[in-house]
Design a protein around this motif. Structure first.
Motif, mmCIF file in Angstrom:
data_model
loop_
_atom_site.group_PDB
_atom_site.id
_atom_site.type_symbol
_atom_site.label_atom_id
_atom_site.label_comp_id
_atom_site.label_asym_id
_atom_site.label_seq_id
_atom_site.Cartn_x
_atom_site.Cartn_y
_atom_site.Cartn_z
ATOM 1 N N VAL A 39 -0.428 2.510 -6.514
ATOM 2 C CA VAL A 39 1.283 3.028 -6.499
ATOM 3 C C VAL A 39 1.992 2.839 -7.908
ATOM 4 O O VAL A 39 1.982 2.466 -8.676
ATOM 5 N N ALA A 40 2.575 4.391 -8.361
ATOM 6 C CA ALA A 40 3.547 4.583 -9.070
ATOM 7 C C ALA A 40 4.552 6.341 -8.753
ATOM 8 O O ALA A 40 3.957 6.423 -8.208
ATOM 9 N N VAL A 41 4.954 6.115 -9.776
ATOM 10 C CA VAL A 41 5.671 7.186 -9.843
ATOM 11 C C VAL A 41 4.918 8.462 -10.156
ATOM 12 O O VAL A 41 6.014 10.103 -9.377
ATOM 13 N N GLY A 42 4.389 8.893 -11.455
ATOM 14 C CA GLY A 42 4.128 9.653 -11.570
ATOM 15 C C GLY A 42 1.972 9.886 -11.186
ATOM 16 O O GLY A 42 1.733 11.076 -10.713
ATOM 17 N N SER A 43 1.683 9.602 -9.149
ATOM 18 C CA SER A 43 0.617 9.275 -8.693
ATOM 19 C C SER A 43 0.642 10.637 -8.300
ATOM 20 O O SER A 43 1.568 10.769 -8.056
ATOM 21 N N THR A 44 -0.465 11.042 -7.616
ATOM 22 C CA THR A 44 -0.362 11.669 -6.386
ATOM 23 C C THR A 44 -0.766 11.800 -5.338
ATOM 24 O O THR A 44 -1.577 10.394 -5.354
ATOM 25 N N PHE A 45 -0.094 12.425 -4.068
ATOM 26 C CA PHE A 45 -1.152 11.995 -3.136
ATOM 27 C C PHE A 45 -2.624 11.413 -2.835
ATOM 28 O O PHE A 45 -3.122 10.911 -2.218
ATOM 29 N N ALA A 46 -3.711 12.285 -3.525
ATOM 30 C CA ALA A 46 -5.103 12.018 -3.540
ATOM 31 C C ALA A 46 -5.630 11.091 -3.707
ATOM 32 O O ALA A 46 -6.033 10.199 -3.432
ATOM 33 N N VAL A 47 -4.629 10.906 -5.294
ATOM 34 C CA VAL A 47 -5.129 9.414 -5.059
ATOM 35 C C VAL A 47 -4.502 8.239 -4.919
ATOM 36 O O VAL A 47 -4.948 7.347 -4.745
ATOM 37 N N SER A 48 -3.190 7.786 -5.262
ATOM 38 C CA SER A 48 -2.656 6.818 -4.263
ATOM 39 C C SER A 48 -2.385 6.541 -2.678
ATOM 40 O O SER A 48 -1.919 5.890 -2.300
ATOM 41 N N VAL A 49 -3.228 8.825 -2.173
ATOM 42 C CA VAL A 49 -2.507 7.707 -0.646
ATOM 43 C C VAL A 49 -3.782 8.271 -0.126
ATOM 44 O O VAL A 49 -4.201 7.564 1.167
ATOM 45 N N LEU A 50 -4.183 9.300 -0.096
ATOM 46 C CA LEU A 50 -5.999 10.197 0.863
ATOM 47 C C LEU A 50 -6.400 9.168 0.203
ATOM 48 O O LEU A 50 -7.332 8.599 1.364
ATOM 49 N N GLY A 51 -7.099 8.591 -0.741
ATOM 50 C CA GLY A 51 -8.502 7.950 -1.092
ATOM 51 C C GLY A 51 -8.528 6.736 -0.729
ATOM 52 O O GLY A 51 -9.492 6.218 0.948
ATOM 53 N N PRO A 52 -7.119 5.763 -0.558
ATOM 54 C CA PRO A 52 -7.287 4.211 -0.001
ATOM 55 C C PRO A 52 -7.179 4.488 1.369
ATOM 56 O O PRO A 52 -7.993 3.445 2.200
ATOM 57 N N SER A 53 -6.224 5.202 2.442
ATOM 58 C CA SER A 53 -6.228 5.718 3.729
ATOM 59 C C SER A 53 -7.362 5.156 4.411
ATOM 60 O O SER A 53 -7.883 4.782 5.393
ATOM 61 N N LEU A 54 -8.149 6.385 3.425
ATOM 62 C CA LEU A 54 -9.339 6.950 4.646
ATOM 63 C C LEU A 54 -10.743 5.418 4.448
ATOM 64 O O LEU A 54 -11.785 4.975 5.134
ATOM 65 N N VAL A 55 -10.291 4.870 3.191
ATOM 66 C CA VAL A 55 -11.393 3.486 2.406
ATOM 67 C C VAL A 55 -10.875 2.185 3.824
ATOM 68 O O VAL A 55 -11.232 1.686 4.379
ATOM 69 N N LEU A 56 -9.166 2.080 4.113
ATOM 70 C CA LEU A 56 -9.134 1.282 4.547
ATOM 71 C C LEU A 56 -8.992 1.699 5.703
ATOM 72 O O LEU A 56 -9.232 0.545 7.113
#
Length: 481
Positions: free
Chosen positions: A352-369
């Motif tokens: 979670v950061a200002v310069g992050s991207t959807f794939a890194v900060s949302v898509l990947g962790p969403s699938l694991v969770l």
């Protein structure tokens, strides 16, 4: 099975899954519509949260009573009454002419949901035999709940944008009416062989008041803070009423909650896991949504669409769960699923950061969770009713749903406090400070899921030691003289 019975059987599962989907959907579907609601009917900004809180209060406060009603008056009657009340309240909310009308309608929606959720779970567990049929049904049940919760923001955003906020309430009517008609056909009337259990009125009043005061205190911490007189008074009232409830339940015949039910290690571990997992999971939804809108700059509809991978992960986890439970047992699967979910939340927190991207900060962790959460639904349903006699399955379902609701309210309140505390003390301001607070909240959510896994592992370890056969006394050889 006759053709008529087979036809009814085919209708039953879709009806029960509709219950889980709609109840979960309405927990979040109005969130996106709140600004439009406030402008249209003159609801002040500080009163807007009551559109959500009214539902949460009635739902959380009446769940125990709703679960016991299934045991007392029968599952079919309770289900039909719940559908009728939920549908009528949705219609009333869509036609609301003022703030009081809308908030009252949301409270009635919550009351209908409190009747629907535990009775649907009860019917599912008593209809499908243990093993593959029940595991499959529980997997679908979990998928429906997760899909409803994740779809709430997407549906709310699309409906509000295209048809106005009233459609968010009215959309329930064309869903509930066919489900009510199908339930009349699919759910058989109970045939009792003995006397029906008596309804514990005193217990119902005390637990409803105590749980409502607890949820009220928790949901208002964002406005008043944890140490305010308002919060402390609500929590003190809750403790007093729930203590009185425990005293009454120990003395009354036919209690609303037989306290001995919680001495069942399976029931206790399932409820403790649910309480902790819901605390982390519900808050993760909230903070991930805020992150996408406040930090990444997504709109409401795009944010809702971004939750779709989570639904896919829950489906995958639920499909894996029956085989995993059959091979490794429910306890091992629960612990593994909880730790996998914690890993997903930790990934969220790290990225979670200002310069992050959807794939890194949302898509990947969403699938694991989501895979971790999805894996847990089947073993949770099995553990929550393991060793429970048929006349108390509704009671067990009410307790499990109460744990889920209270856990969600508690987790959101605690984690919101963590986020605000960290954001306010960040060395930088703006979106970066918000991201810091959201990251801290997500780390806390991950810790809650780790705690849930540890609790199950410890409780099951104690149960194995308690049921292990005693070692035989050593045999001493006699020495002849």
């Amino acid at each position: 099975m006759t053709n008529s019975s087979a036809q009814k059987g085919r209708w039953l599962l879709p009806v029960l899954l509709t219950v889980q989907f709609v109840v979960s959907l309405d927990m979040s579907v109005v969130n996106v519509a709140l600004p439009d609601i406030g402008r249209d009917i003159g609801l002040a900004p500080d009163a807007l949260p009551w559109v959500i809180n009214a539902y949460a209060l009635a739902f959380g406060g009446l769940l125990m009573l709703g679960g016991r009603l299934a045991d007392v008056i029968g599952g079919r009657r309770t289900l039909l009454a719940g559908f009728a009340l939920f549908g009528a309240a949705s219609l009333a909310g869509g036609l609301a002419a003022g703030p009081g009308w809308l908030i009252a309608a949301r409270a009635l929606q919550g009351a209908g949901a409190a009747a629907l959720a535990p009775v649907a779970f009860t019917l599912l567990t008593v209809t499908y035999p243990p093993g593959a049929p029940r595991a499959r049904a529980l997997g679908l049940w979990g998928m429906s709940g997760a899909a409803g919760g994740a779809a709430g923001m997407l549906v709310g955003g699309l409906l509000t944008s295209c048809a106005g906020w009233r459609s968010v309430m009215l959309i329930n009517v064309p869903v509930v009416v066919p489900a009510l008609l199908a339930a009349r056909r699919a759910v058989p009337a109970e045939r009792r062989t003995g006397r029906a259990p008596r309804l514990d009125v005193a217990g119902a009043v005390l637990v409803t008041g105590g749980t409502s005061a607890l949820v009220l205190g928790l949901v208002r911490t964002g406005t008043y803070g944890w140490t305010s007189r308002t919060t402390l008074l609500a929590l003190a009232v809750s403790v007093a009423l729930l203590t009185a409830f425990a005293v009454v339940e120990l003395r009354v015949r036919g209690p609303l909650l037989r306290l001995g039910l919680l001495t069942n290690p399976s029931v206790l571990s399932a409820n403790l896991f649910t309480l902790l997992m819901s605390s982390g999971q519900f808050a993760a939804f909230y903070f991930t949504s805020l992150y996408m809108q406040q930090v990444l700059g997504y709109g409401p509809t795009a944010t809702g669409i971004a939750f779709l991978p989570f639904c896919a992960g829950v489906v995958a986890g639920s499909l894996l769960a029956p085989r995993a439970v059959a091979r490794f047992g429910p306890g091992t699967v629960l612990v593994t699923g909880g730790l996998l979910g914690a890993a997903g939340l930790a990934w969220f927190a790290l990225t979670v950061a200002v310069g992050s991207t959807f794939a890194v900060s949302v898509l990947g962790p969403s699938l694991v969770l989501s895979v971790g959460v999805g894996v847990c639904f089947v073993p949770l349903g099995a553990e929550a009713t393991a060793g429970v006699i048929p006349s108390e399955v509704g009671m067990a379902a009410g307790v499990l749903n109460s744990s889920r609701q209270i856990g969600g309210s508690l987790g959101l309140s605690v984690l919101a406090t963590v986020a605000v505390h960290v954001s306010s003390r960040a060395p930088h301001g703006g979106r970066a400070a918000l991201a810091d607070g959201q990251s801290a909240a997500l780390w806390t959510a991950a810790a809650l899921l780790v705690a849930a896994s540890l609790a199950v592992a410890l409780l099951r370890g104690r149960r194995r030691r308690a049921t292990a056969p005693a070692e035989p006394a050593p045999v001493t050889a006699a020495v002849s003289r």
